[in-house]
Motif scaffolding. Structure first.
Motif, mmCIF file in Angstrom:
data_model
loop_
_atom_site.group_PDB
_atom_site.id
_atom_site.type_symbol
_atom_site.label_atom_id
_atom_site.label_comp_id
_atom_site.label_asym_id
_atom_site.label_seq_id
_atom_site.Cartn_x
_atom_site.Cartn_y
_atom_site.Cartn_z
ATOM 1 N N HIS A 1 1.640 7.250 -9.660
ATOM 2 C CA HIS A 1 1.821 7.523 -8.240
ATOM 3 C C HIS A 1 0.479 7.861 -7.610
ATOM 4 O O HIS A 1 -0.470 8.270 -8.292
ATOM 5 C CB HIS A 1 2.819 8.664 -8.027
ATOM 6 N N CYS A 2 0.421 7.711 -6.296
ATOM 7 C CA CYS A 2 -0.808 8.025 -5.566
ATOM 8 C C CYS A 2 -1.080 9.523 -5.645
ATOM 9 O O CYS A 2 -0.183 10.342 -5.406
ATOM 10 C CB CYS A 2 -0.676 7.580 -4.111
ATOM 11 N N ALA A 3 -2.317 9.878 -5.946
ATOM 12 C CA ALA A 3 -2.683 11.287 -6.081
ATOM 13 C C ALA A 3 -2.600 12.024 -4.752
ATOM 14 O O ALA A 3 -2.454 13.247 -4.727
ATOM 15 C CB ALA A 3 -4.092 11.404 -6.650
ATOM 16 N N THR A 4 -2.677 11.295 -3.651
ATOM 17 C CA THR A 4 -2.665 11.952 -2.342
ATOM 18 C C THR A 4 -1.267 12.032 -1.753
ATOM 19 O O THR A 4 -0.793 13.112 -1.405
ATOM 20 C CB THR A 4 -3.605 11.211 -1.361
ATOM 21 N N CYS A 5 -0.598 10.891 -1.629
ATOM 22 C CA CYS A 5 0.679 10.889 -0.892
ATOM 23 C C CYS A 5 1.900 10.832 -1.803
ATOM 24 O O CYS A 5 3.019 11.016 -1.326
ATOM 25 C CB CYS A 5 0.708 9.748 0.117
ATOM 26 N N GLY A 6 1.715 10.572 -3.083
ATOM 27 C CA GLY A 6 2.821 10.651 -4.032
ATOM 28 C C GLY A 6 3.651 9.395 -4.193
ATOM 29 O O GLY A 6 4.571 9.376 -5.018
ATOM 30 N N SER B 1 0.839 -1.192 0.000
ATOM 31 C CA SER B 1 0.000 0.000 0.000
ATOM 32 C C SER B 1 0.875 1.242 0.000
ATOM 33 O O SER B 1 2.031 1.212 0.436
ATOM 34 C CB SER B 1 -0.930 0.019 1.221
ATOM 35 N N CYS B 2 0.298 2.329 -0.516
ATOM 36 C CA CYS B 2 1.000 3.604 -0.487
ATOM 37 C C CYS B 2 0.976 4.138 0.941
ATOM 38 O O CYS B 2 0.313 3.577 1.816
ATOM 39 C CB CYS B 2 0.377 4.578 -1.475
ATOM 40 N N LEU B 3 1.671 5.227 1.156
ATOM 41 C CA LEU B 3 1.818 5.748 2.515
ATOM 42 C C LEU B 3 0.480 6.111 3.138
ATOM 43 O O LEU B 3 0.244 5.868 4.327
ATOM 44 C CB LEU B 3 2.739 6.981 2.476
ATOM 45 N N CYS B 4 -0.416 6.702 2.381
ATOM 46 C CA CYS B 4 -1.701 7.141 2.949
ATOM 47 C C CYS B 4 -2.744 6.033 2.929
ATOM 48 O O CYS B 4 -3.799 6.177 3.547
ATOM 49 C CB CYS B 4 -2.213 8.372 2.206
ATOM 50 N N GLY B 5 -2.480 4.938 2.211
ATOM 51 C CA GLY B 5 -3.387 3.804 2.210
ATOM 52 C C GLY B 5 -4.472 3.844 1.148
ATOM 53 O O GLY B 5 -5.290 2.924 1.073
ATOM 54 N N ALA B 6 -4.492 4.880 0.323
ATOM 55 C CA ALA B 6 -5.538 4.992 -0.697
ATOM 56 C C ALA B 6 -5.389 3.929 -1.786
ATOM 57 O O ALA B 6 -6.379 3.469 -2.352
ATOM 58 C CB ALA B 6 -5.520 6.385 -1.323
ATOM 59 N N VAL B 7 -4.135 3.558 -2.088
ATOM 60 C CA VAL B 7 -3.855 2.579 -3.145
ATOM 61 C C VAL B 7 -3.298 1.323 -2.492
ATOM 62 O O VAL B 7 -2.327 1.393 -1.728
ATOM 63 C CB VAL B 7 -2.837 3.123 -4.175
HETATM 64 ZN ZN LIG Z 1 -1.375 7.433 -1.026
#
Ligand SMILES: [Zn+2]
Length: 121
Positions: A72-77, A10-16
């Protein structure tokens, strides 16, 4: 396939979030993009991978000949994967593994994407 062959990332913020079967190798590439992203690529195919959530939350970045897009994740990059533009080739960034030990023991191959387009090891 047994669950212990599945690596959840998962990405850092968890969105992906995505899941990939343990790949036989990871590529560390020294091309101008990969070395900056610091990614370790697991390829699919041959490895099976699927998004659990957030595939539509990634932003593509295309450059140069535009043969592939880095997402890349739109929120955390966090860089999550790259996707071929003219084919189904794609690779996932196993640096995003939820368990930092999940990629222990997988062979990391040094790929000379900057120059000769061959493996250095
Ligand atoms: Zn993210």
């Amino acid at each position: 396939m047994p669950d212990d062959d599945l690596i959840t990332c998962s990405c850092l913020c968890g969105a992906v979030r995505f899941q990939i079967t343990r790949p036989p190798k990871l590529n560390s590439c020294n091309c101008s993009a990969c070395r900056r992203y610091g990614a370790l690529w697991g390829y699919s195919p041959p490895t099976n991978a699927r998004f659990l959530q957030g595939e539509d939350h990634t932003v593509p970045y295309l450059r140069g000949e535009k043969s592939l897009a880095f997402h890349h994740c739109a929120t955390c990059g966090c860089v999550t994967h790259w996707q071929g533009q003219a084919d189904d080739n794609r690779a996932f960034n196993l640096r995003l593994a939820d368990d930092p030990r999940a990629i222990d023991g997988i062979r990391i191959r040094q790929f000379d994407g900057a120059d000769n387009w061959t493996f250095l090891d």
